[in-house]
Scaffold this active site. Sequence first.
Site, PDB file in Angstrom:
ATOM      1  CG  ASP A 187      70.882  13.401 -10.833  1.00  0.00           C
ATOM      2  OD1 ASP A 187      72.067  12.999 -10.764  1.00  0.00           O
ATOM      3  OD2 ASP A 187      70.170  13.194 -11.830  1.00  0.00           O
TER       4      ASP A 187
HETATM    5  C1  BGC Z   1      72.611  11.278 -13.472  1.00  0.00           C
HETATM    6  C2  BGC Z   1      72.375  10.225 -12.402  1.00  0.00           C
HETATM    7  C3  BGC Z   1      73.695   9.637 -11.975  1.00  0.00           C
HETATM    8  C4  BGC Z   1      74.592  10.754 -11.475  1.00  0.00           C
HETATM    9  C5  BGC Z   1      75.969  10.280 -11.018  1.00  0.00           C
HETATM   10  C6  BGC Z   1      73.650  12.297 -13.034  1.00  0.00           C
HETATM   11  O1  BGC Z   1      73.979  13.143 -14.071  1.00  0.00           O
HETATM   12  O2  BGC Z   1      71.405  11.912 -13.794  1.00  0.00           O
HETATM   13  O3  BGC Z   1      71.513   9.227 -12.881  1.00  0.00           O
HETATM   14  O4  BGC Z   1      73.511   8.644 -11.013  1.00  0.00           O
HETATM   15  O5  BGC Z   1      74.806  11.690 -12.529  1.00  0.00           O
HETATM   16  O6  BGC Z   1      76.725   9.876 -12.089  1.00  0.00           O
END
Ligand code: BGC
Length: 681
Positions: free
Chosen positions: A244
């Site tokens: 993530d």
């Molecule tokens: C989120 C993800 C997301 C990623 C990119 C993160 O903060 O938890 O679900 O895909 O950011 O935006």
Amino acid sequence: MNEIYSKEQLQKLPFMDSNLNLENRVEDLLSRLTLEEKFKLSSGRFMWHTKPIKRLGVKPFTMYDGPHGVRPDTMGEILCTYFPSGICRTATWNPKLSHEFGKAVAEEVREVGAHMLLAPGINIQRTPMNGRTFEYQTEDPHLNKVIAVATVKGIQSQKIAACVKHFICNNQEVNRFTVSSEVSERALQEIYFPAFKATVEEADAWSFMSCYNKVNGIYGSEDFNLIRERLMGKWGFRGFVVSDWNATAYTSTGSCVTAGLSLEMPTAKKYNKRNMKKAFQEGKFTEDSLNDNVKRLLRVMFLVGLYDAENTLPRGSRNTLEHQAIARKIAEEGIVLLKNEEALLPLDINTIKRLAVIGPNANFRIVEGGILSGGGGSSVNYPPYEITPLEGLKQKCKDKLEIIDTPSKADVTIIFAGLNHDPGMDAEGVDKNAFELPSDQIELINKTVKENPKTIVVLINGSPIAMEDWIDNIPSVIEAWYGGMEAGHAIANVLFGDVTPSGKLTMTFPKKLSDSPAHVSKRTYPGDDKVFYDEGIFVGYRHFDTKDIEPLFPFGHGLSYTTFAYENVIINKEYVRGDDKFIVSVDIVNSGKRSGAEVVQLYVQDIESSVERPLKELKGFKKVNLNPGEKTNVVFELEKSDLSFYDDVSGKWKVEEGLFSILIGSSSRDIRLQCKIEYIG
Ligand code: BGC
């Protein structure tokens, strides 16, 4: 190793040959990479891309959010279809629609030149307070699994990678970067893993996103047992794991590489050249681990056709009428009719003269004049248009009835209440700050119904909320969720009966928060450095049933404008031996006056067990469309695994001999028919 190739020479390298078998292409490209190039490929640049390796013609691999449509940039310059939120899509209980959504959204990914969608988000809905409940699907592992598999298959049917997230137990936003979800193996096996596992085993998911949080003390991005052993070893995952965004912050380079994290996003930190080199020289990871990680990423690059001629790949498209129709259909089928006393709904367009439309969400939209109106987080979209509830009603009622804003002068009043994507409501990064509706909305509802008893509340929100302060006063209540850019049309179609509601809740709506299993104490939610999943397998209705707590609305609940009769349950065996399959069938009749769809739900109950088991567990469901008077036969095929539980002692799934009840009904608390089967081992 470090050869420089001309353009012509590059074209002739074996990995460029699309006729060559996938694994040979992967091996060939891997064998040409230097150690430094492998380091380089292990982290992203500019938020959404991997780094190119010009020497070998390795192109950037591009991935975008998110679960409700593609968002190719954060400025809203490229507009894409905004589909209903995950909870709404799941509330359709219609896997076919999730497949169609997956296919459509993947066509948009392809059209904007990307290769992977950062979706679906399938974390179990453990608490109504999680800020991201609206993005996720359900509290139930079986429903989660069926919908997740359909979605991944739909996305990957277009040779676009799905990225199943967030692995695992990212069930709250509060402290998400540091908290450790303390969870038992049995709860992981029975509740949290099944959907993730099924996306690998049944849909061959090409990517997983690691979670921010720790699980039993170890960060998801560096958990060797979770990724390398379980996901890759036991489940047979052939894709790659991406962190993530910044989830590696508190991890170490060596353990992430060893655990199997292929790609650190959005930019190189733990995986920057210096850290990688140092960890490698110090023996913190082996080249074999690194090779395997890189190979996985390369494999997906080939799978999405990054090295194939464009005309051999599925065609992309964006904002088509077809995609808009899918968005509307999901919104329509996801709407849940919670309550309809006095049959106030559906409204009759020919007899109503004045309709009052009020409430803060009558004009709900996520983008206002090109600017996002609320955070929401990574799942937000920039749609080409949004039909608000009020606009949907205006279009439907044009020239037929008058829309006003004074309840006392109206035949019927509709209040659009609920939440939005502001921080503290249904939004990422923080959890909800209240279980109740804002107090001004409660006042508005109670005041309005005194002025006009024919008042309907339509909720626009993405998670269970308290209703005790007002629901008894209101004859009809609809849960419309965040229904995407066609929401207004969908809501108007349901209110006026062009569409008979058929959505069912995917999560229990408790009367009060303390009834909910995660809210027994501060340690079970939100926790501090640790959050204890003390409820174990008793998540959602499993808890409400076992503890005999009356919910406000149970899991699987949703009314219709017509009625359905359940008849003739037949089970093809009395005894089940070993791995025998058995078949349960039931007749469903539309016994009302309108066409409609029913979600027939099958639950299993172990009558006597040596371990604590839920009173019932969903093991099958079918959605059927029926005209008035029409009858259909619904068939479920079940097997041993549908009767089993995870046995902590042996560390295996187990079925005990004895009787099981098969319960069939219209919700988890509206069981219409039942029969028994005996498992004799
Ligand atoms: C989120 C993800 C997301 C990623 C990119 C993160 O903060 O938890 O679900 O895909 O950011 O935006």
